[in-house]
Scaffold this active site. Structure first.
Site, PDB file in Angstrom:
ATOM      1  N   CYS A   7      -2.817  11.572   3.350  1.00 44.90           N
ATOM      2  CA  CYS A   7      -3.137  10.741   2.187  1.00 44.90           C
ATOM      3  C   CYS A   7      -2.780  11.442   0.882  1.00 44.90           C
ATOM      4  CB  CYS A   7      -4.629  10.403   2.183  1.00 44.90           C
ATOM      5  SG  CYS A   7      -5.109   9.102   3.327  1.00 44.90           S
ATOM      6  N   GLU A  28       0.810  -1.222   0.000  1.00 47.04           N
ATOM      7  CA  GLU A  28       0.000   0.000   0.000  1.00 47.04           C
ATOM      8  C   GLU A  28       0.844   1.273   0.000  1.00 47.04           C
ATOM      9  OE1 GLU A  28      -3.716   0.026   0.246  1.00 47.04           O
ATOM     10  OE2 GLU A  28      -3.258  -1.958  -0.569  1.00 47.04           O
ATOM     11  N   HIS A  41      -4.882   2.000   7.149  1.00 50.37           N
ATOM     12  CA  HIS A  41      -3.450   2.213   6.901  1.00 50.37           C
ATOM     13  C   HIS A  41      -2.813   2.757   8.171  1.00 50.37           C
ATOM     14  CE1 HIS A  41      -4.352   2.795   2.351  1.00 50.37           C
ATOM     15  NE2 HIS A  41      -3.874   1.576   2.550  1.00 50.37           N
TER      16      HIS A  41
END
Length: 457
Positions: free
Chosen positions: A380, A181, A262
């Site tokens: 992000c 990720e 995450h």
């Protein structure tokens, strides 16, 4: 007064993703509470992109080096062709909506805006060959994100093209074993940050959700653990990192089940500061002790107790999905979403934990509501890249922002973006042409060349 980063200094530059023309709320990200709760609501792509530009402008004003990574082509017709749809582009879109509407929603996602997932980046001070290393994330856990890495890789190579300074690896094999990720599960701490800033050798921290081979390791029960230990280990090898300066840490599976999909939703680190929630990791206290030992006792931990900020408030406010940036006086500055300021428990904690004598000197709040409704905050939206002066000079100049370039970017947004997009709008066949026209112009503005499939046909 703004203090610009000195050209002679090694800096941590932020390369932000720009929300794309198809920014929408389809609720595609299982395990992302905000994404699911806003599914099917109408979005405003123009406002989303303008909020992204405002964020970049604010960081420029604060003196940071700010870059940009462009949106991707959406809807992604090449994937539809690979899946058996034929004919002209318009015919393919018509077939897709009739036969596989859920697939169409995945191929319309503007998720590449969240460049924390674009790649894992290791600075030259950490790597065996003295170059900055990039590995695009395969994002194999989610269909709509698994199609990103090829264009992401092209964009990174176009942005950081000088092979004397930059090394690019293909994404890891796209399967369950090597689920990756990107930088959302990776951070870097600097033992000698007070002396050498970002230029000294760092300790790279890889946070994983599960191990494919260790069947005895704890696992989440509700939501998927997307990052594997095996993927993190592979990236550390590819980047030529010193094993003594690499730490692999498992995220607490109970936190994943609480919506922490995450690591950058529950902790963020920079320099010698780690801002984290209690019990963010498996064997949390031992992890902190290990990190402190590797940093020679220099680690500064700012830990948020659950008694002060309950887990639902932490997840909803995206307290930790924030940017931790070097402050001019030697401490850190925290860039947070306004949702953190609007959450009583979070605001109260920050009032007691942030200040001139604290590791985190200042909190700055930004309105990123369009991105936040899809589950992406300030952290992000950015990919961190540490650059020496020579490396900074070798970056594609069009990708580094100035106030004038941001003005032109806003004009481009106003020319091309819609101010409302719902399910009916997503089915408009004109959206593909609008997207391609805009992206063709944008790559010219940024000087990136042909990075999209439609430009390479």
């Amino acid at each position: 007064m703004t203090v610009q980063a000195a050209p002679s200094a090694t800096v941590e530059a932020n390369f932000d993703g720009l929300p794309g023309l198809t920014h929408n709320y389809a609720g595609l990200s299982w395990g992302n509470v905000a994404s699911g709760s806003n599914a099917r609501a109408a979005s405003n792509p123009r406002e989303a992109a303008r909020q992204g530009v405002t964020k970049m402008r604010r960081l420029l004003e604060l003196g940071y080096v700010q870059g940009i990574l462009p949106p991707h082509e959406r809807p992604h017709v090449p994937t539809l062709r690979r899946l058996g749809f034929t004919g002209t582009d318009r015919q393919i879109l018509e077939q897709g909506w009739k036969q596989a509407p859920s697939l169409m929603l995945s191929l319309l996602s503007a998720s590449p805006m969240w460049t924390a997932n674009a790649a894992t980046v290791s600075p030259s001070a950490d790597t065996a060959d003295g170059r900055v290393h990039f590995t695009p994330a395969n994002l194999s856990a989610m269909l709509h994100r698994s199609i990103e890495h090829e264009v992401t890789g092209r964009t990174l190579r176009a942005t950081f093209g000088d092979e004397r300074y930059f090394a690019h690896h293909p994404a890891l094999p796209c399967n369950e074993h090597f689920g990756d990720e990107g930088a959302a599960n990776h951070t870097r701490l600097c033992p000698d940050f007070a002396g050498s800033g970002f230029g000294g050798a760092g300790v790279e921290v890889f946070v994983y959700g599960r191990s494919v081979l260790d069947r005895a390791a704890p696992k989440p029960q509700t939501y998927p653990a997307r990052q594997t230990l095996e993927a993190s280990q592979a990236i550390a090898r590819l980047h030529g990192l010193d094993p003594a300066r690499v730490v692999f840490v498992q995220q607490n599976p109970a936190m994943i089940d609480a919506g922490v999909f995450h690591n950058d939703v529950i902790s963020v680190g920079s320099g010698s500061v780690l801002f984290t929630y209690e019990n963010a990791f498996v064997d949390h206290d031992r992890v902190l002790e290990d990190l402190n030992a590797r940093l020679g006792g220099a680690l500064q931990v700012v830990q948020v107790p659950a008694m002060a900020v309950p887990v639902p408030d932490m997840v909803r406010s995206y307290l930790f999905n924030s940017q931790l940036l070097a402050h001019p006086d030697g401490g850190m500055r925290l860039i947070l979403p306004v949702e953190a300021q609007e959450t009583d428990t979070v605001r109260d904690f920050l009032g007691s934990a942030v200040g001139p004598s604290q590791p985190i000197r200042e909190a700055v709040f930004l309105d990123l509501r369009q991105s936040m409704r899809n589950g992406g905050g300030p952290a992000c939206l950015r990919l961190r890249v540490v650059l020496t002066p020579d490396q900074r000079a070798a970056v594609n100049p069009g990708s580094l922002m100035t106030p004038a370039k941001l003005d032109r970017l806003e004009q481009w947004i106003d020319r091309h973006y819609r101010d409302r997009l719902d399910v009916d709008g997503l089915q408009d066949p004109a959206l593909l042409d609008e997207c391609r026209t805009a992206l063709d112009e944008l790559t010219g503005l940024l000087g990136l060349g042909s990075v999209y499939d439609f430009q390479r046909e």
